[in-house]
Design a protein around this motif. Structure first.
Motif, short mmCIF file in Angstrom:
data_model
loop_
_atom_site.label_atom_id
_atom_site.label_comp_id
_atom_site.label_asym_id
_atom_site.label_seq_id
_atom_site.Cartn_x
_atom_site.Cartn_y
_atom_site.Cartn_z
N THR A 176 1.07 -1.49 -0.20
CA THR A 176 0.00 0.13 0.49
C THR A 176 0.55 0.82 0.18
O THR A 176 1.12 1.65 1.11
N ALA A 179 -0.14 4.79 1.16
CA ALA A 179 -0.62 3.75 3.49
C ALA A 179 0.94 4.66 3.48
O ALA A 179 0.85 5.11 4.83
N THR A 182 0.73 8.35 3.66
CA THR A 182 0.41 9.30 4.59
C THR A 182 0.13 8.20 5.91
O THR A 182 0.34 9.49 7.76
N PHE A 183 1.48 7.58 6.40
CA PHE A 183 0.89 7.49 7.65
C PHE A 183 2.59 7.74 7.85
O PHE A 183 2.66 7.83 9.57
N THR A 372 -9.42 3.57 12.76
CA THR A 372 -8.99 4.47 12.94
C THR A 372 -8.78 5.08 14.80
O THR A 372 -8.53 5.73 15.43
N THR A 380 -3.85 7.57 6.58
CA THR A 380 -3.86 6.10 6.88
C THR A 380 -4.68 5.27 6.99
O THR A 380 -4.70 3.85 6.50
N ILE A 383 -6.78 4.48 3.64
CA ILE A 383 -6.05 4.79 2.09
C ILE A 383 -5.78 3.16 2.52
O ILE A 383 -5.33 2.06 1.32
N ILE A 384 -5.57 2.32 3.84
CA ILE A 384 -4.75 0.88 4.38
C ILE A 384 -6.47 0.31 3.57
O ILE A 384 -6.10 -0.61 2.81
N GLU A 387 -6.65 0.25 -0.38
CA GLU A 387 -6.01 -0.04 -0.96
C GLU A 387 -6.07 -1.78 -0.36
O GLU A 387 -5.40 -2.69 -1.86
N THR A 388 -6.28 -2.08 0.62
CA THR A 388 -6.17 -3.61 1.36
C THR A 388 -7.03 -4.15 0.05
O THR A 388 -7.13 -5.33 0.48
N ARG A 392 -11.56 1.40 -3.93
CA ARG A 392 -11.44 3.37 -4.27
C ARG A 392 -12.07 3.77 -4.16
O ARG A 392 -12.42 4.92 -3.87
#
Length: 429
Positions: A176, A179, A182-183, A372, A380, A383-384, A387-388, A392
């Protein structure tokens, strides 16, 4: 004119040639990022192999974990405390602490030996059924690799190098890349600077190219076609965000409380860490034997819930308890993947409240909200999950649930989990 040109050439070679600081810095970053991708793949392969081996053992001998898991917990904690005390826990708090003192971090928090032993012990934890993930350790080993490459090439070590290594680790662990970026912004960096931006993106792209080239363009949970009507998305995102944030915040509150508070339980944990780990292993083993679904990362259970298959409502609470007990035991290992699995269990409960809505979409909203609440990094988390799961097109409802969860989690735990845990590693020797 020729003499002037010769001087310019020599100056240019000194400035950007093979012996220059610029060249060595670029080589350290590129070479380190390539190694990060390779190590992340090897670590993922070993972790998956260990999880599968334990699950096969548990399937053939149901009650064997009642002996193996507690003894394994005690042994791992003993090795950790004796040989690598800074390898305990997730690995992400160590990197946050390392950014405060990068000059000394390479022989403490991001020492290669410490990070490598952490990876070995995390795999061992999965081999005995611990509810841990490989993402936090991947972050620590990735930062250690970049720090080692800079030290080898005599390049000054900055906080941005730690952040870039950690971001590359997240990107490589889940495949990802966004991610990872952003992380780095939300969790690892206190200030977002241009130099750090370039380092993070370069490290993420290079390590991502390595993992994609060797393992293919896979999606962690497989492609999920999540969709809801606008009215349903708003309603479910509000409820999922509020309840998921409270649940995730409770996990963070409990973990921080056990880490820093003083009472009979925590005093026993500090005074008798090996025996405490043994008891934690007993709890994890009992939950695992009774449920058969809470071992390791619980990837299979989470994946089946996400795809809409029926799962027991008690999976989420059982995974919550198994993960918190593993986390307070002192074992090295991450909480990313176990938290995603717990979030899937929460989403499964949420779908019970909304049986007429698409199961996958409701579960993803529950996942992003709970995750979260635990890590307090909404971008993060979104997006995780996107993407996982390949969803999207579902990012707007996910973002709404994540932002609400970030707010509701603060009602339970004001301090962000990783930053709170990082306090224990400040000034580590």
């Amino acid at each position: 004119m020729k003499r002037w040109s010769a001087r310019r050439v020599r100056a240019l070679i000194r400035h950007t040639g093979p012996t220059s600081l610029i060249f060595r810095r670029r080589l350290a970053l590129i070479g380190g990022a390539v190694i990060v991708g390779l190590v992340a793949l090897a670590f993922a392969w070993a972790a998956d192999l260990a999880s599968e081996a334990f699950e096969e053992l548990a399937a053939h001998s149901r009650y064997a974990p009642l002996l193996i898991t507690p003894i394994g917990f005690a042994l791992i904690v003993w090795i950790t405390r004796r040989y690598a005390p800074l390898a305990a826990g997730s690995g992400i708090p160590q990197i946050i602490a390392a950014t405060k003192d990068p000059a000394n971090a390479h022989h403490k928090l991001v020492h290669l030996r410490t990070a490598a032993l952490k990876c070995v012990l995390t795999v061992t934890g999965l081999l005995v059924g611990a509810s841990v993930g490989r993402e936090g350790p991947t972050v620590q080993i990735s930062a250690a690799i970049l720090a080692a490459s800079h030290r080898l090439l005599r390049v000054p070590l900055r906080a941005s190098v730690m952040i870039a290594g950690g971001a590359a680790g997240v990107a490589a662990a889940f495949n990802t890349p966004l991610a990872g970026v952003t992380f780095a912004i939300e969790e690892l960096a206190a200030a977002y600077e241009q130099r750090m931006t370039l380092l993070v993106i370069t490290a993420v792209i290079i390590s991502g190219m390595v993992t994609l080239g060797l393992s293919g363009n896979y999606v962690y949970f497989g492609f999920v076609n999540a969709h809801l009507t606008t009215s349903s998305a708003i309603k479910i995102a509000l409820i999922a965000g509020f309840l998921g944030g409270l649940s995730g915040g409770l996990f963070a509150r409990l973990l921080l409380a056990v880490t820093y508070s003083r009472n009979r339980l925590t005093d026993f944990r500090r005074d008798r860490p090996i025996l405490f780990a043994l008891y934690c292993g007993v709890v994890v083993a009992i939950i695992g034997v009774l449920t058969g679904m809470t071992w390791g990362t619980s990837y299979a259970a989470a994946s089946s819930i996400i795809t809409g298959l029926d799962a027991p409502l008690w999976f989420g609470p059982a995974k919550f308890v198994s993960t918190i007990v593993t986390s307070i035991s002192g074992l090295p290992g991450g909480i990313f993947a176990p938290s995603l699995a717990t979030g899937a269990g929460f989403g499964n409960i949420l779908h019970w409240l909304f049986p007429d809505e698409q199961a996958s979409a409701v579960v993803l909203l529950g996942m992003v909200a709970y995750f979260t609440g635990v890590v307090r990094a909404p971008l993060t988390a979104v997006i995780i999950i996107a993407e996982t799961s390949g969803s999207r097109g579902f990012m707007l409802p996910l973002l709404g649930a994540a932002l609400i969860a970030d707010g509701s989690a603060q009602l339970v735990c004001r301090e962000r989990l990783y930053h709170g845990l990082a306090r224990g590693f400040m000034g580590a020797k």
